[in-house]
Design a protein around this motif. Structure first.
Motif, PDB file in Angstrom:
ATOM      1  N   UNK A 278       0.512  -1.481  -0.105  1.00 18.92           N
ATOM      2  CA  UNK A 278       0.367  -0.288   0.306  1.00 18.92           C
ATOM      3  C   UNK A 278       0.716   1.359  -0.099  1.00 18.92           C
ATOM      4  N   UNK A 279       0.203   2.485  -0.593  1.00 17.57           N
ATOM      5  CA  UNK A 279       1.238   3.116  -1.167  1.00 17.57           C
ATOM      6  C   UNK A 279       2.621   3.236  -1.679  1.00 17.57           C
ATOM      7  N   UNK A 280       3.001   2.120  -2.328  1.00 22.56           N
ATOM      8  CA  UNK A 280       4.716   2.234  -2.343  1.00 22.56           C
ATOM      9  C   UNK A 280       4.778   2.409  -3.282  1.00 22.56           C
ATOM     10  N   UNK A 281       5.401   3.445  -4.514  1.00 24.23           N
ATOM     11  CA  UNK A 281       6.146   4.156  -5.358  1.00 24.23           C
ATOM     12  C   UNK A 281       7.289   2.852  -6.144  1.00 24.23           C
ATOM     13  N   UNK A 282       6.446   2.608  -6.890  1.00 19.09           N
ATOM     14  CA  UNK A 282       6.724   1.272  -8.285  1.00 19.09           C
ATOM     15  C   UNK A 282       7.120   1.612  -9.246  1.00 19.09           C
ATOM     16  N   UNK A 283       7.215   3.228  -9.539  1.00 18.66           N
ATOM     17  CA  UNK A 283       7.237   3.814 -10.936  1.00 18.66           C
ATOM     18  C   UNK A 283       8.186   3.291 -11.720  1.00 18.66           C
ATOM     19  N   UNK A 284       8.727   2.858 -12.575  1.00 18.45           N
ATOM     20  CA  UNK A 284       9.346   2.043 -13.284  1.00 18.45           C
ATOM     21  C   UNK A 284       9.580   0.387 -13.231  1.00 18.45           C
ATOM     22  N   UNK A 285       9.375   0.514 -12.397  1.00 19.10           N
ATOM     23  CA  UNK A 285       8.848  -1.491 -11.698  1.00 19.10           C
ATOM     24  C   UNK A 285       9.348  -2.258 -12.473  1.00 19.10           C
ATOM     25  N   UNK A 286       9.895  -3.433 -12.447  1.00 16.47           N
ATOM     26  CA  UNK A 286       9.990  -4.553 -12.835  1.00 16.47           C
ATOM     27  C   UNK A 286       9.594  -5.533 -12.255  1.00 16.47           C
ATOM     28  N   UNK A 287       8.121  -5.806 -12.446  1.00 14.44           N
ATOM     29  CA  UNK A 287       7.100  -6.604 -11.954  1.00 14.44           C
ATOM     30  C   UNK A 287       6.652  -7.946 -13.221  1.00 14.44           C
ATOM     31  N   UNK A 288       7.110  -8.298 -14.092  1.00 13.43           N
ATOM     32  CA  UNK A 288       6.914  -9.006 -14.982  1.00 13.43           C
ATOM     33  C   UNK A 288       7.632 -10.561 -14.676  1.00 13.43           C
ATOM     34  N   UNK A 289       6.366 -11.232 -14.545  1.00 12.36           N
ATOM     35  CA  UNK A 289       6.038 -12.695 -14.279  1.00 12.36           C
ATOM     36  C   UNK A 289       5.938 -12.639 -12.356  1.00 12.36           C
ATOM     37  N   UNK A 290       5.751 -11.322 -11.714  1.00 13.59           N
ATOM     38  CA  UNK A 290       5.574 -11.568 -10.468  1.00 13.59           C
ATOM     39  C   UNK A 290       4.612 -12.198  -9.755  1.00 13.59           C
TER      40      UNK A 290
END
Length: 391
Positions: A338-350
């Motif tokens: 919650x309320x995390x900054x995941x801008x530009x994060x790589x979440x492929x296959x997560x």
């Protein structure tokens, strides 16, 4: 009677024992024998080794043996029989091992380990051409300190090593001389002499002392160490290698773990609230059930935190700064983001199943192939577009 010496071998008459007329007293006979043989005769024996104490016991055809006081030796016997008659049947010999002399018997060196190098060296006389020093001792260029326990073992079959003697040195000598049965004893003794392995966790006090004793520019390697349950909060742990270390249930709140290597480390149940995790490496680490609230993963220099393949099941990462973080194929099932900054994060296959992603900034995040089943996306700062290929 014919007279010969018991030890001289040949008489002064071209090897032919002199024939003398026996008359007078025993003293007269000894005087004649002394002159004929060039010795100081003191005793007379018959051909069977019987001591003659009366001249009346001598017959005309007797062969008499005279000596200078030593026991009777029949000169017609060979050298080995001669040694036996003089009490040398035990075959005593002296070894000069590295300048120290050891006196032992040939049977001691041969019988216990008949296939050893020592046995082959002394089994047959001069078979190896063993060199001797001026005192007649056989020269062996090895350590006398380590040779002594080996010789005693050959004597009585027991391994006895004095205090201060390195068992590893004795083991090397035993291997050199091929004393196979002793090698096994030594290996067991060495194993038993080692201190028991201490698997107890490292305490904060011990670790702080270690940190203070290490130069700041030195790379600290804590790979595989056990810190389970330790309080490491607020410590400067930058660049330390914690690869495969046990950090389960540790308190790492407010700790500085900038660029630390936590690859395959166990962080399960640990508290890392407000920790500095800039550029941290947590590939395949296990942080299941850990608390990472308010952590900072953003590195101003551009080094991105790498949590690829990490187990983050049930973690609480609320309010963490994770711009550009690599969470590819990580497991975040039931995690709180919650309320995390995941801008530009790589979440492929997560695996984001049942994650709480409400209030997150997922702008430019790569969610290709990720599992968002049951995930909560309400109140997202950036709408989630279908082009991001979630499933």
């Amino acid at each position: 009677a014919t007279i010969t010496a018991t030890r001289r071998g040949k008489s002064p008459h071209n090897g032919t024992p002199p024939v003398v007329a026996v008359y007078g007293t025993l003293s007269d006979l000894l005087s004649v024998a002394s002159n004929k043989l060039g010795i100081k005769a003191t005793s007379v024996y018959n051909g069977k080794g019987g001591l003659i104490d009366d001249i009346a016991l001598i017959r005309d055809d007797d062969v008499l043996f005279v000596c200078e006081g030593e026991p009777f030796i029949d000169p017609q016997t060979d050298g080995r029989a001669q040694e036996e008659l003089t009490g040398s049947h035990t075959d005593w010999l002296t070894l000069n091992v590295g300048g120290r002399y050891f006196t032992t018997t040939r049977s001691t060196l041969v019988n216990k380990e008949p296939d050893s190098m020592l046995a082959h060296m002394f089994k047959d006389k001069d078979a190896w051409g063993n060199k001797q020093d001026p005192r007649g001792a056989f020269l062996i260029d090895r350590s006398p300190e380590y040779f002594e326990p080996i010789l005693n073992y050959l004597r009585h079959g027991q391994l006895i090593v004095n205090d201060g003697i390195n068992l590893l040195g004795v083991l090397e000598e035993a291997r050199f001389f091929g004393i196979d049965s002793l090698i096994e004893h030594l290996e067991i003794a060495i194993k038993n002499s080692q201190p028991a392995e201490d698997h107890s966790p490292i305490s904060r006090k011990e670790f702080v002392r270690f940190l203070l004793a290490t130069p700041t520019k030195s790379e600290l390697r804590c790979q595989g160490l056990n810190f389970s349950g330790a309080d490491l909060s607020r410590l400067d742990l930058r660049y330390i290698n914690f690869k495969m270390a046990n950090l389960s249930r540790c308190n790492l709140a407010h700790a500085n773990l900038c660029c630390a290597n936590l690859e395959r480390a166990d962080l399960s149940g640990s508290v890392l609230d407000c920790a500095n995790l800039q550029g941290v490496k947590m590939l395949c680490s296990n942080a299941e059930g850990a608390s990472l609230k308010g952590c900072n993963f953003e590195d101003p220099s551009g080094i991105k935190a790498n949590l690829e393949g990490a187990n983050l099941k049930g973690v609480d990462m609320e309010g963490s700064q994770m711009t550009g973080i690599n969470l590819r194929v990580a497991t975040l099932k039931n995690a709180k983001l919650k309320n995390c900054n995941l801008r530009g994060a790589t979440l492929a296959g997560t695996d984001l199943e049942n994650c709480d992603l409400s209030g997150c900034d997922l702008q430019e995040a790569n969610l290709r192939g990720s599992n968002v089943k049951g995930a909560i996306f309400e109140e997202m700062l950036t709408p989630l577009h279908m082009s991001q290929s979630v499933r």
